[in-house]
Design an enzyme around this catalytic site. Structure first.
Site, PDB file in Angstrom:
ATOM      1  N   HIS A 270      -0.806  -3.348  -9.023  1.00 56.91           N
ATOM      2  CA  HIS A 270      -1.809  -2.586  -9.151  1.00 56.91           C
ATOM      3  C   HIS A 270      -2.445  -1.705  -8.117  1.00 56.91           C
ATOM      4  CE1 HIS A 270      -4.709  -5.036  -6.352  1.00 56.91           C
ATOM      5  NE2 HIS A 270      -3.717  -5.717  -6.431  1.00 56.91           N
TER       6      HIS A 270
ATOM      7  N   CYS B   5     -16.566 -10.483   3.477  1.00 59.45           N
ATOM      8  CA  CYS B   5     -17.379 -11.564   3.082  1.00 59.45           C
ATOM      9  C   CYS B   5     -16.752 -12.903   3.196  1.00 59.45           C
ATOM     10  CB  CYS B   5     -18.158 -11.420   1.863  1.00 59.45           C
ATOM     11  SG  CYS B   5     -19.521 -12.371   1.357  1.00 59.45           S
TER      12      CYS B   5
ATOM     13  N   GLN C 148       0.830  -1.009  -0.175  1.00 64.77           N
ATOM     14  CA  GLN C 148       0.132  -0.120  -0.026  1.00 64.77           C
ATOM     15  C   GLN C 148       0.742   1.139  -0.105  1.00 64.77           C
ATOM     16  OE1 GLN C 148      -3.238   0.342  -0.344  1.00 64.77           O
ATOM     17  NE2 GLN C 148      -3.838  -1.764  -0.330  1.00 64.77           N
TER      18      GLN C 148
ATOM     19  N   THR D  14       7.638 -18.742 -16.521  1.00 65.62           N
ATOM     20  CA  THR D  14       8.139 -17.612 -17.626  1.00 65.62           C
ATOM     21  C   THR D  14       7.612 -16.057 -17.170  1.00 65.62           C
ATOM     22  OG1 THR D  14       7.804 -19.326 -19.443  1.00 65.62           O
ATOM     23  CG2 THR D  14       7.611 -17.055 -20.071  1.00 65.62           C
TER      24      THR D  14
HETATM   25  C1  PLP Z   1      -1.245  -4.505   2.488  1.00 64.28           C
HETATM   26  C2  PLP Z   1      -1.529  -5.471   1.387  1.00 64.28           C
HETATM   27  N1  PLP Z   1      -0.765  -6.927   1.064  1.00 64.28           N
HETATM   28  C3  PLP Z   1      -0.891  -7.411  -0.005  1.00 64.28           C
HETATM   29  C4  PLP Z   1      -2.052  -7.385  -0.753  1.00 64.28           C
HETATM   30  C5  PLP Z   1      -2.101  -8.416  -1.812  1.00 64.28           C
HETATM   31  O1  PLP Z   1      -1.493  -7.967  -2.834  1.00 64.28           O
HETATM   32  P1  PLP Z   1      -2.059  -8.762  -4.379  1.00 64.28           P
HETATM   33  O2  PLP Z   1      -3.137  -8.052  -4.844  1.00 64.28           O
HETATM   34  O3  PLP Z   1      -0.921  -7.822  -5.568  1.00 64.28           O
HETATM   35  O4  PLP Z   1      -1.665 -10.088  -4.470  1.00 64.28           O
HETATM   36  C6  PLP Z   1      -2.720  -6.286  -0.649  1.00 64.28           C
HETATM   37  C7  PLP Z   1      -3.752  -6.015  -1.786  1.00 64.28           C
HETATM   38  O5  PLP Z   1      -4.938  -6.574  -1.561  1.00 64.28           O
HETATM   39  C8  PLP Z   1      -2.411  -5.294   0.189  1.00 64.28           C
HETATM   40  O6  PLP Z   1      -3.052  -4.277   0.389  1.00 64.28           O
END
Ligand code: PLP
Length: 402
Positions: free
Chosen positions: A208, A333, A186, A247
């Site tokens: 993302h 959920c 984050q 890959t």
């Molecule tokens: C703090 C944190 N760690 C791990 C993840 C997991 O990341 P990813 O969706 O790239 O597997 C997220 C995302 O949801 C996240 O906010």
């Protein structure tokens, strides 16, 4: 009231972010003409793909102050977290198997820790947090033991945005000779993340969350000073120095690299702008509604994160009434039932308070009109739901009668 037609105002940037058009543009050649396998050493198409991957590796490293050789590409922060925790322990077993983490970590950290504990492969201490979501360095010091081998604490929380004092936690951990893993999914791209200043041995990154594509991320692995050794969790062709076979996802990696380059150039101005928008949203909601409570620390938090509890309102009902504002609630959920967020519960919030919370995540593509629209819609919907709530009406009568 501002209207948006059939557009949705997206305020869920902690869940994921929209791919920046500049990232998409950079990715397109790798989805088209540059289709070679970067592991193919015998022809130009392979070399071209490899060059794109190595440029991306440099860009990720630059953003977090690392060396390119310290960056491993993965499928995202979930994989990076799993690899860091499961991969480091086999090489630490001689020293011990005590691991420390925090109750508000992402499931990508908590679940592998718990699984290894259930299998008898580690002994787990889970630190609590204070009512603002902060971990105490003193509590970590008290929990560290001679056989502690690994500490895993996230930099910024995905629900409440709280930013932990990672450099201090790392210093305490290193005094005891244990390794430190930090889930920075984050925080990377949203605030300063410099691995040299933080001192962490392993850092997880996800594309993302910083306007890159889904399904790609990275793990920083320290190579200077005390080198971190990892046991691969995915075996096969020996890609990524044998630590993560498969890959390489060249378009995704190119996108991650470009997202990191843009973040490096823009994060400071963006953080200021996003903070201004979050403050605008908070002021509007606090001015327009009573019985609103902030979840998480008021200052030590991500610029764009606002997590609020609206008394006497079910977060789920509020979201249902806001189809044109994309936010998320403090309920997860899990199985058939709606569980209150374990993060909010760890802050000492009641189940009702957790169920009445909403996470707003402001990001790069929001502007003031989005904020004003969302604030108007939330205020109107909270007022509507409270009119239907016998509990709220009783409280109102009690306040009126003194
Ligand atoms: C703090 C944190 N760690 C791990 C993840 C997991 O990341 P990813 O969706 O790239 O597997 C997220 C995302 O949801 C996240 O906010």
């Amino acid at each position: 009231m501002t209207t948006r037609g059939d557009r949705t105002v997206y305020l869920d940037n902690q869940a994921t972010t929209r791919v920046d058009p500049r990232v998409l543009e950079e990715m397109l050649p790798a989805l088209g003409g540059v289709y070679g396998n970067p592991a193919s050493r015998s022809h130009r198409l392979g070399w071209e793909a490899d060059a794109l991957v190595e440029t991306a590796r440099e860009r990720v490293a630059d953003l977090i102050g690392a060396q390119p050789g310290e960056i491993l590409f993965t499928s995202g922060a979930t994989e990076s977290d799993n690899l860091a925790i499961k991969g480091a322990l086999p090489f630490l077993r001689e020293r011990g198997c005590h691991v420390i983490t925090v109750a508000t970590e992402h499931r990508a950290v908590l679940d592998p820790c718990r699984q290894l504990q259930d299998e008898g492969l580690l002994e787990l201490t889970t630190l609590g947090v204070d009512e603002q979501g902060m971990v105490s360095v003193d509590e970590l010091r008290a929990a560290l033991r001679d056989d502690t081998v690994l500490v895993s604490v996230m930099q910024a929380n995905n629900e409440i945005g709280v930013v932990q004092p990672i450099a201090e936690l790392v210093a305490a951990t290193h005094e005891k000779g244990a390794l430190f893993h930090c889930d920075a999914a984050q925080s990377v791209g949203r605030m300063a993340v410099d691995v040299a200043r933080l001192g962490a041995d392993m850092v997880s990154v996800s594309a993302h969350k910083l306007y890159g594509p889904k399904g790609v991320g990275a793990l920083y692995l320290r190579r200077s000073g005390r080198r971190v050794r990892l046991q691969a969790q995915v075996l096969g062709g020996g890609h990524e120095r044998g630590l993560r076979s498969g890959t390489l996802n060249v378009p995704g990696i190119v996108g991650l690299g470009m997202a990191c380059r843009l973040a490096g150039e823009e994060w400071q101005d963006e953080a200021q702008r996003v903070l201004g928008l979050r403050q605008r949203l908070a002021s509007r909601l606090f001015a327009g509604l009573d019985q609103v409570q902030l979840n998480g620390h008021p200052e030590h938090r991500l610029p764009g994160n606002l997590n609020l509890s609206f008394a006497c309102v079910e977060g789920e009902s509020l979201m249902m009434g806001l189809p044109d504002v994309a936010v998320s609630s403090g309920s997860a959920c899990s199985s058939a039932s709606m569980e209150p967020s374990y993060v909010l519960r760890a802050l000492g919030r009641s189940s009702e308070q957790a169920h009445s919370s909403i996470r707003f995540g402001v990001g790069r593509f929001n502007d003031e009109s989005d904020i004003d629209f969302a604030a108007d819609r939330v205020i109107a919907e909270v007022e509507r739901l409270r009119k239907l709530s016998p509990l709220y009406r009783r409280e109102e009568r009690e306040v009126a009668s003194g």
